[in-house]
Design a protein around this motif. Structure first.
Motif, PDB file in Angstrom:
ATOM      1  N   UNK A 121       0.803  -1.223   0.000  1.00 52.81           N
ATOM      2  CA  UNK A 121       0.000   0.000   0.000  1.00 52.81           C
ATOM      3  C   UNK A 121       0.841   1.281   0.000  1.00 52.81           C
ATOM      4  N   UNK A 122       1.946   1.291   0.723  1.00 56.40           N
ATOM      5  CA  UNK A 122       2.777   2.494   0.760  1.00 56.40           C
ATOM      6  C   UNK A 122       3.391   2.784  -0.610  1.00 56.40           C
ATOM      7  N   UNK A 123       3.672   1.753  -1.385  1.00 56.10           N
ATOM      8  CA  UNK A 123       4.192   1.942  -2.742  1.00 56.10           C
ATOM      9  C   UNK A 123       3.080   2.343  -3.696  1.00 56.10           C
ATOM     10  N   UNK A 124       1.956   1.688  -3.576  1.00 59.15           N
ATOM     11  CA  UNK A 124       0.849   1.936  -4.500  1.00 59.15           C
ATOM     12  C   UNK A 124       0.395   3.395  -4.438  1.00 59.15           C
ATOM     13  N   UNK A 125       0.383   3.977  -3.243  1.00 56.77           N
ATOM     14  CA  UNK A 125      -0.040   5.364  -3.099  1.00 56.77           C
ATOM     15  C   UNK A 125       0.964   6.344  -3.703  1.00 56.77           C
ATOM     16  N   UNK A 126       2.217   5.931  -3.797  1.00 58.12           N
ATOM     17  CA  UNK A 126       3.257   6.830  -4.320  1.00 58.12           C
ATOM     18  C   UNK A 126       3.865   6.290  -5.617  1.00 58.12           C
ATOM     19  N   UNK A 127       3.129   5.456  -6.330  1.00 56.91           N
ATOM     20  CA  UNK A 127       3.665   4.764  -7.500  1.00 56.91           C
ATOM     21  C   UNK A 127       4.320   5.726  -8.488  1.00 56.91           C
ATOM     22  N   UNK A 128       3.617   6.778  -8.872  1.00 59.39           N
ATOM     23  CA  UNK A 128       4.161   7.715  -9.870  1.00 59.39           C
ATOM     24  C   UNK A 128       5.409   8.418  -9.354  1.00 59.39           C
ATOM     25  N   UNK A 129       5.426   8.757  -8.088  1.00 61.62           N
ATOM     26  CA  UNK A 129       6.589   9.421  -7.501  1.00 61.62           C
ATOM     27  C   UNK A 129       7.794   8.479  -7.475  1.00 61.62           C
ATOM     28  N   UNK A 130       7.566   7.222  -7.163  1.00 65.51           N
ATOM     29  CA  UNK A 130       8.650   6.240  -7.061  1.00 65.51           C
ATOM     30  C   UNK A 130       9.169   5.837  -8.436  1.00 65.51           C
ATOM     31  N   UNK A 131       8.293   5.819  -9.426  1.00 64.72           N
ATOM     32  CA  UNK A 131       8.665   5.441 -10.788  1.00 64.72           C
ATOM     33  C   UNK A 131       9.481   6.573 -11.418  1.00 64.72           C
TER      34      UNK A 131
END
Length: 116
Positions: free
Chosen positions: A88-98
């Protein structure tokens, strides 16, 4: 048959037990809500997996590799949005992390996000 006379200020046992039960449930609900709110505001990412949750400050490279491999269900070496939903922590920030904007999270992007 003797009946017990209640004073104006007494509470019958049933009502007292109901009141105490209600108070305990209300306190538990407030505590749970506060814990969820604190966890949501926590800056450290939780790496969740089907086995458990690894706080980022305790995640080793081995833990991160294992979590990434479990999430990478199609075994292509990267996580798409659907696979990232396991975290969930990745999914919410997916665009930022990508960071390379290829619509996937590489192992490097995943590891970097887990350590931030």
């Amino acid at each position: 048959m003797a009946t017990k006379k209640l004073s104006k200020h007494s509470i019958p046992n049933f009502e007292l037990h109901s009141l105490l039960l209600f108070a305990a449930l209300a306190i538990a609900a407030v505590s749970a809500t506060q814990a969820q709110t604190a966890a949501a505001k926590s800056p450290s990412m939780q790496v969740a997996s089907s086995v458990g949750t690894i706080p980022s400050n305790q995640a080793t490279s081995k833990n991160l590799d294992a979590a990434f491999n479990r999430a990478d269900t199609n075994r292509d070496g990267k996580l798409n949005r659907q696979e990232a939903e396991h975290f969930p922590a990745l999914a919410h920030r997916f665009q930022q992390i990508d960071s390379d904007r290829d619509s996937f999270l590489s192992r490097g992007e995943f590891n970097q996000a887990a350590r931030d």
